[in-house]
Motif scaffolding. Structure first.
Motif, PDB file in Angstrom:
ATOM      1  N   THR A   1       0.866  -1.175   0.000  1.00  0.00           N
ATOM      2  CA  THR A   1       0.000   0.000   0.000  1.00  0.00           C
ATOM      3  C   THR A   1       0.900   1.222   0.000  1.00  0.00           C
ATOM      4  O   THR A   1       1.839   1.307   0.799  1.00  0.00           O
ATOM      5  CB  THR A   1      -0.897   0.005   1.244  1.00  0.00           C
ATOM      6  OG1 THR A   1      -1.709  -1.165   1.233  1.00  0.00           O
ATOM      7  CG2 THR A   1      -1.782   1.240   1.267  1.00  0.00           C
ATOM      8  N   ASN A   2       0.622   2.187  -0.873  1.00  0.00           N
ATOM      9  CA  ASN A   2       1.509   3.338  -1.031  1.00  0.00           C
ATOM     10  C   ASN A   2       0.765   4.648  -0.792  1.00  0.00           C
ATOM     11  O   ASN A   2      -0.274   4.902  -1.417  1.00  0.00           O
ATOM     12  CB  ASN A   2       2.113   3.355  -2.438  1.00  0.00           C
ATOM     13  CG  ASN A   2       2.944   2.112  -2.711  1.00  0.00           C
ATOM     14  OD1 ASN A   2       4.097   2.033  -2.318  1.00  0.00           O
ATOM     15  ND2 ASN A   2       2.350   1.127  -3.395  1.00  0.00           N
ATOM     16  N   ILE A   3       1.311   5.441   0.140  1.00  0.00           N
ATOM     17  CA  ILE A   3       0.793   6.785   0.410  1.00  0.00           C
ATOM     18  C   ILE A   3       1.834   7.769  -0.111  1.00  0.00           C
ATOM     19  O   ILE A   3       2.993   7.737   0.308  1.00  0.00           O
ATOM     20  CB  ILE A   3       0.575   7.020   1.913  1.00  0.00           C
ATOM     21  CG1 ILE A   3      -0.317   5.936   2.520  1.00  0.00           C
ATOM     22  CG2 ILE A   3       0.016   8.411   2.164  1.00  0.00           C
ATOM     23  CD1 ILE A   3      -1.737   5.975   2.049  1.00  0.00           C
ATOM     24  N   ILE A   4       1.406   8.652  -1.018  1.00  0.00           N
ATOM     25  CA  ILE A   4       2.359   9.563  -1.652  1.00  0.00           C
ATOM     26  C   ILE A   4       1.947  11.002  -1.357  1.00  0.00           C
ATOM     27  O   ILE A   4       0.815  11.407  -1.657  1.00  0.00           O
ATOM     28  CB  ILE A   4       2.409   9.335  -3.183  1.00  0.00           C
ATOM     29  CG1 ILE A   4       2.758   7.870  -3.482  1.00  0.00           C
ATOM     30  CG2 ILE A   4       3.415  10.279  -3.833  1.00  0.00           C
ATOM     31  CD1 ILE A   4       2.527   7.483  -4.921  1.00  0.00           C
ATOM     32  N   VAL A   5       2.855  11.762  -0.767  1.00  0.00           N
ATOM     33  CA  VAL A   5       2.644  13.199  -0.584  1.00  0.00           C
ATOM     34  C   VAL A   5       3.330  13.879  -1.761  1.00  0.00           C
ATOM     35  O   VAL A   5       4.561  13.825  -1.889  1.00  0.00           O
ATOM     36  CB  VAL A   5       3.225  13.689   0.754  1.00  0.00           C
ATOM     37  CG1 VAL A   5       3.097  15.205   0.855  1.00  0.00           C
ATOM     38  CG2 VAL A   5       2.491  13.021   1.905  1.00  0.00           C
ATOM     39  N   ALA A   6       2.531  14.476  -2.640  1.00  0.00           N
ATOM     40  CA  ALA A   6       3.070  14.966  -3.906  1.00  0.00           C
ATOM     41  C   ALA A   6       3.151  16.483  -3.947  1.00  0.00           C
ATOM     42  O   ALA A   6       2.254  17.187  -3.468  1.00  0.00           O
ATOM     43  CB  ALA A   6       2.206  14.472  -5.056  1.00  0.00           C
ATOM     44  N   HIS A   7       4.248  16.957  -4.523  1.00  0.00           N
ATOM     45  CA  HIS A   7       4.416  18.385  -4.794  1.00  0.00           C
ATOM     46  C   HIS A   7       4.415  18.616  -6.308  1.00  0.00           C
ATOM     47  O   HIS A   7       3.897  19.611  -6.790  1.00  0.00           O
ATOM     48  CB  HIS A   7       5.713  18.895  -4.171  1.00  0.00           C
ATOM     49  CG  HIS A   7       5.786  18.631  -2.704  1.00  0.00           C
ATOM     50  ND1 HIS A   7       5.096  19.369  -1.785  1.00  0.00           N
ATOM     51  CD2 HIS A   7       6.456  17.684  -1.982  1.00  0.00           C
ATOM     52  CE1 HIS A   7       5.336  18.914  -0.560  1.00  0.00           C
ATOM     53  NE2 HIS A   7       6.152  17.886  -0.667  1.00  0.00           N
TER      54      HIS A   7
END
Length: 587
Positions: free
Chosen positions: A533-539
């Motif tokens: 499971t992948n949680i990505i905080v994106a800019h």
């Protein structure tokens, strides 16, 4: 720690310090016996001088007997030397063991404290607690505890012997005692405050140095060297003044005792001289009185100096125990469960969170991440993206709502299991001084050298590691400053993979990476994200177009949710962010 009056806090602090000495009570008792033996010999020396003086002046002994007295005196000197050596070496060893235990307790407790504590307290201040303050406390154990007892024994012994020899002469000499008591009480009261001020200044200076050494690049970019140096000089001057005030206090106190010592000797010469001339006392007795008078003031001076050390140690210990009394806010619940592996089903249910009371960072946030999904969070700075990843790892506890992993509230999962199953990779990779291997395994004994190499190969880090001098034994300097940003990121990937997490959190791990390394990193990321499971905080929105779901945050609330194409089709907040960033990239 709730502060009471200074005297109560001081006594309480000293008692807590003494608890660390309790396991070594037997050793301290042995040293105490050595000390008492030394005191007995020191009190016997004036008796030998008295006998020798009377023998020479009044010819009451043969030359042979006088030589015997001299040999006895020499024997006491040698015995005192041996006993003192034994005391010092034994106390030094025990003192180091005690401080080792104290230092270890402090550091272990520091590792249990929540992230907010480290945000509120400068690094230099915490380093001072673990290093300088512990060494200050060590001085109390190595030079004060037994000395207090031995000095007290000397005082009692001297008073008893002098009174036994001649009561009136002794009382005349002891007339200076009230002045000694008053001056000592005033001295200890003042120095207690002064030592607290000194420890506070040292802590502030260490914090300033640690902060500016870490941020030296910023200092030099903005040519702030002169201003920084001036600020350092200002803080250093405050510490110098605090030390000078303490030295001045002791410089006043010490001569007072010297004057009182001289006054007592004058009493001895005048009154004792009359007693000798009238035949009441012998010359040898006056010589003995002179030695006993000196020995009477020596332990008083030592006691004053010991109080000096105690005040310094107590001031340091107060700050040490302040850390140890700071309770860990993130702890295992009594009914916490162990979870060796996560399926990766994450739910936020009506979550409210604030770092500071009333200042909500997340407001009624609810979302769901299914096992194996790639979910990205986007939004302006301060929208709450980083807070969400901090809450999943439980660096902070929420005020309202629930965060569930595989249906279990994160507050009901053992903290070690929770964090071990979540791999978190940030833009700013932290590497520790040591070697490559230790930075990948982080002292986890279950990760073998083979596991380290396999993880590095899998994420494409082996290519540059194998070219280094020593390869996996290559020395890493503080923060990995000798490596490029891309190399540090590849090492962080290897570290994460070696711990085999079930959930992966990425805070724009490909930002600020050179073109040459970016291809390797993108390939490594693809491998890492498989089966997790992948949680990505994106800019950069261009990096999340293939995510299963994108959650758009604004001022702590979820305003949109869907795939990349769905959100663009809505023409809402995500569309505006994407258009703004896309136009910026084209320009």
């Amino acid at each position: 720690m709730i502060r009471q009056d200074n005297q109560t806090v001081n006594r309480h602090t000293v008692r807590r310090m003494l608890r660390y000495a309790k396991p070594y009570a037997g050793t301290f008792l042995f040293v105490l016996l050595l000390s008492i033996s030394t005191v007995a010999l020191e009190l016997y020396q004036p008796e030998l001088l008295e006998q020798a003086t009377n023998a020479i002046v009044y010819k009451t002994c043969t030359p042979h007997e006088i030589v015997i007295l001299g040999l006895k005196y020499l024997a006491t000197v040698l015995a005192i030397f041996g006993l003192t050596y034994g005391q010092i070496t034994t106390l030094s060893v025990v003192g180091q063991k005690i401080i080792y235990n104290m230092r270890t307790d402090i550091f272990r407790h520091l590792t249990t404290l929540h992230m907010g504590f480290f945000n509120d307290n400068p690094i230099g201040r915490l380093v001072t607690r673990v290093t300088n303050d512990c060494e200050t406390v060590n001085e109390m154990f190595t030079s004060v505890i037994v000395n207090l007892v031995s000095s007290s024994c000397v005082l009692v012994g001297v008073i008893a012997i002098m009174l036994n020899k001649h009561v009136k002469l002794s009382l005349a000499i002891f007339s200076v005692i009230p002045f000694i008591i008053v001056s000592t009480l005033v001295f200890t009261k003042i120095t207690r405050k002064l030592y607290r001020a000194i420890r506070a200044r040292i802590s502030e200076l260490n914090a300033f140095v640690a902060e500016h050494v870490s941020g030296m690049k910023v200092v030099q970019i903005f040519t702030a060297e002169k201003d920084t140096a001036e600020e350092f000089e200002k803080q250093s001057e405050e510490l110098r003044k605090a030390n000078i005030r303490q030295l001045m206090c002791f410089a006043i106190y010490s001569p007072i005792h010297t004057i009182l010592n001289i006054a007592s000797l004058l009493i001895l010469l005048i009154y004792g001289g009359k007693l000798v001339s009238s035949g009441v006392l012998l010359v040898g007795t006056i010589i003995a009185f002179q030695r006993y008078t000196t020995k009477f003031f020596d332990p008083i001076q030592e006691l004053a100096e010991n109080f000096n050390v105690i005040q310094s140690a107590a001031a340091a210990a107060e700050r040490i125990f302040w850390i140890m009394d700071t309770e860990a806010e993130i702890t295992d619940a009594p009914d916490a469960v162990s979870m060796d592996h996560f399926e990766g089903h994450i739910e936020f249910k009506n979550v409210w969170f604030a770092y500071n009371k009333g200042e909500w960072v997340l407001k009624d946030v609810s979302f769901e991440v299914l096992p194996g999904q790639k979910v990205a969070f986007v939004g302006e700075t301060g929208a709450g993206k980083t807070t969400i990843q901090n809450l999943i790892c439980r660096y902070f506890d929420i005020q309202k709502g629930q965060i569930l992993i595989d249906g279990v509230d994160v507050r009901k999962i053992k903290v070690a299991d929770l964090r071990r199953n979540i791999g978190q990779m940030l833009q700013d990779v932290f590497l520790f001084a040591g070697d490559i291997k230790s930075n990948i395994r982080l002292n986890e004994e279950g990760i073998s050298d083979t596991d380290v190499v396999d993880a590095a190969k899998y994420v494409n880090a082996d290519g540059f590691i194998s070219k280094l001098d020593g390869a996996y034994d290559h020395e890493v300097i503080e923060r990995g400053a000798a490596f490029s940003a891309g190399q540090r990121q590849l090492l962080s990937f290897a570290r994460t993979l070696a711990f085999k997490p079930s959930v992966l959190i990425l805070d724009e791990a490909t930002a600020n990476i050179d073109t040459e390394t970016e291809a390797l990193i993108q390939d490594a990321l693809g491998k890492l994200m498989e089966g997790r499971t992948n949680i990505i905080v994106a800019h950069r929105l261009s990096t999340i177009q293939n995510c299963d779901k994108i959650i758009v945050m604004h001022k702590g609330e979820i305003v949109e949710e869907g795939s990349h194409q769905e959100l663009l089709a809505k023409g809402g907040t995500y569309f505006k962010l994407y258009k703004l960033q896309y136009e910026h990239l084209n320009n």
